[in-house]
Design an enzyme around this catalytic site. Structure first.
Site, short mmCIF file in Angstrom:
data_model
loop_
_atom_site.label_atom_id
_atom_site.label_comp_id
_atom_site.label_asym_id
_atom_site.label_seq_id
_atom_site.Cartn_x
_atom_site.Cartn_y
_atom_site.Cartn_z
N GLY A 144 -10.73 0.29 4.92
CA GLY A 144 -9.63 0.31 5.89
C GLY A 144 -9.32 1.71 6.39
O GLY A 144 -10.19 2.57 6.45
N ASP A 145 -8.07 1.92 6.72
CA ASP A 145 -7.65 3.21 7.27
C ASP A 145 -7.21 4.21 6.21
O ASP A 145 -7.20 5.42 6.46
CB ASP A 145 -6.46 3.00 8.22
CG ASP A 145 -5.27 2.37 7.48
OD1 ASP A 145 -5.49 1.40 6.71
OD2 ASP A 145 -4.14 2.85 7.65
N GLY A 169 -5.44 -1.96 8.77
CA GLY A 169 -6.13 -0.68 8.92
C GLY A 169 -7.02 -0.61 10.14
O GLY A 169 -7.15 0.46 10.76
N GLY A 214 -0.41 -1.30 6.86
CA GLY A 214 -0.65 -2.45 7.72
C GLY A 214 -2.12 -2.67 7.96
O GLY A 214 -2.96 -2.25 7.15
N THR A 260 0.87 -1.18 0.00
CA THR A 260 0.00 0.00 0.00
C THR A 260 0.90 1.21 0.00
O THR A 260 1.85 1.28 0.77
CB THR A 260 -0.83 0.01 1.30
OG1 THR A 260 -1.84 -0.95 1.18
CG2 THR A 260 -1.44 1.38 1.57
N ARG A 263 -15.76 -3.83 3.02
CA ARG A 263 -14.80 -3.41 4.04
C ARG A 263 -14.00 -2.18 3.57
O ARG A 263 -13.54 -2.09 2.44
CB ARG A 263 -13.86 -4.57 4.33
CG ARG A 263 -12.81 -4.27 5.43
CD ARG A 263 -11.50 -3.83 4.86
NE ARG A 263 -10.46 -3.73 5.89
CZ ARG A 263 -9.29 -3.16 5.69
NH1 ARG A 263 -8.97 -2.66 4.52
NH2 ARG A 263 -8.41 -3.08 6.66
C1 SD4 Z 1 -5.81 -1.36 4.85
N1 SD4 Z 1 -3.85 -0.19 5.60
O1 SD4 Z 1 -6.68 -1.35 3.99
C2 SD4 Z 1 -4.43 -0.86 4.45
C3 SD4 Z 1 -3.62 -2.01 3.96
C4 SD4 Z 1 -2.14 -1.74 3.93
O2 SD4 Z 1 0.00 -2.36 3.61
O3 SD4 Z 1 -1.67 -0.70 4.24
N2 SD4 Z 1 -1.31 -2.65 3.60
O4 SD4 Z 1 -5.99 -1.78 5.98
#
Ligand code: SD4
Length: 336
Positions: free
Chosen positions: A225-226, A249, A247, A195, A223
């Site tokens: 994420g962050d 989220g 990571g 990401t 879904r």
């Molecule tokens: C998420 N933070 O959708 C993102 C995924 C991500 O490295 O950053 N992966 O949760």
């Protein structure tokens, strides 16, 4: 690049234009003039312009730096840098080529934030590769901050973005293999990395940031994420600094991670200390199951200092500063 004085003052642009000449001489002139007006805070700034991003994305940071070196602003740099990675179909966590949700849909989250604190984001966007540019359009062309799903897609199409199928053969194969067992388990640093979160500081010392992702592989349909949640996956305060996250989220959202890092820098912590404390908030929760997931932060402050930290080993960042575009391994919490 050598250290030089950077002047934080509302009059920087207008005085700079009046003085003319190179940026360096502009700043020196502003320094004298503005100090006389007693309006400035002078900070030692190093290594401008600079770009820093999550993971190993040298082509993306190079693209952003090209814009900055050409006198472009940090906002254009982060957008173009993220677009470079969105165009990379081999990256299975961003845009076209991203791994789908458990039903086979590639759904994207992206955000962008500028030096004024303006921001835009899209969540659950389908069929449009350059999600970061759609986020920028939301910021600049609408009175809103976030658009979701079909509304975001229709908005993008109305702005001239071409819809396309984002599920590549490689990602379809990976999904079909996953379906044999269909176990949902975020795997640290393997299927969910890359990401892209990017921060840039331009020659004027102004900061912008952006983040773009296809989110966690094989997530539940719908879904989010962050990465598109302002304050969680991304936050910029041009007086203080900026932060982006990567990571799992859900864990970033629970601690409003990027906002937290910027607030810690506001209280005087360095980017490194702030990232470490924000990771501490996650791992020190009672009953934290941090062994099962990764979170990483990268931050920059107004002095051009950067920092990064993660829960587990193998998080890395790419930093382009002082003529060097390099991948740097992050220090991490879980050394047990
Ligand atoms: C998420 N933070 O959708 C993102 C995924 C991500 O490295 O950053 N992966 O949760």
């Amino acid at each position: 690049m050598k250290r030089r004085k950077f002047i934080k003052t509302a009059s920087i642009t207008s005085v700079g234009l009046a003085v003319g000449g190179s940026l360096m001489s502009c700043n020196e002139a502003i320094s004298k003039e503005s100090t006389e007006l007693n309006k400035v805070v002078i900070t030692d700034v190093k290594g401008l312009p600079l770009v820093v991003a999550t993971w190993h994305v040298k082509a993306a940071t190079a693209k952003a730096m090209e814009i900055l070196q050409g006198g472009g602003n940090a906002l254009d740099a982060v957008e173009q840098g993220c677009r470079a990675e969105e165009a990379n179909e081999k990256n299975q966590t961003v845009a076209k080529g991203g791994l789908p949700d458990r039903d086979g849909n590639v759904t994207l989250d992206a955000s962008i934030m500028d030096k004024h604190g303006n921001c835009g984001s899209v969540v659950y966007l389908q069929n449009i590769t350059h999600a970061v540019s759609v986020a920028r359009k939301v910021m600049e062309d609408t009175p809103h901050v976030m658009l979701a799903g079909e509304g975001a897609k229709q908005f993008a199409i109305s702005k001239g973005f071409e819809p396309e199928d984002l599920l590549t053969e490689a990602s379809k194969k990976a999904w079909e293999k996953w379906k044999i067992e269909a176990k949902y388990k975020p795997i640290i640093n393997i299927e969910n990395h890359d990401t892209i979160g990017m921060l840039a500081m331009d020659k004027n010392g102004d900061i912008s940031g952006a983040c773009t992702t296809s989110g966690l592989a094989y997530k539940l349909e719908g879904r989010v994420g962050d990465s598109a949640i302002i304050g969680s996956g991304l936050f910029i305060d041009n007086d203080i600094g900026g932060c982006v996250a990567t990571g799992l989220g859900e864990e970033v959202v629970k601690t409003v991670g990027s906002f937290l890092v910027v607030e810690l820098m506001r209280q005087g912590k360095s980017p490194q200390q702030a990232c470490e404390e924000a990771i501490g908030r996650i791992v020190n929760k009672p009953n934290s199951n941090f062994k099962d997931f990764q979170v990483g932060y990268v931050a920059v402050n107004k002095k051009g200092e950067t920092g990064c930290y993660s829960i587990h080993q193998w998080f890395s960042i790419t930093k382009f500063q002082d003529g060097k575009n390099e991948q740097i391994q992050s220090d991490y919490f879980n050394k047990a």
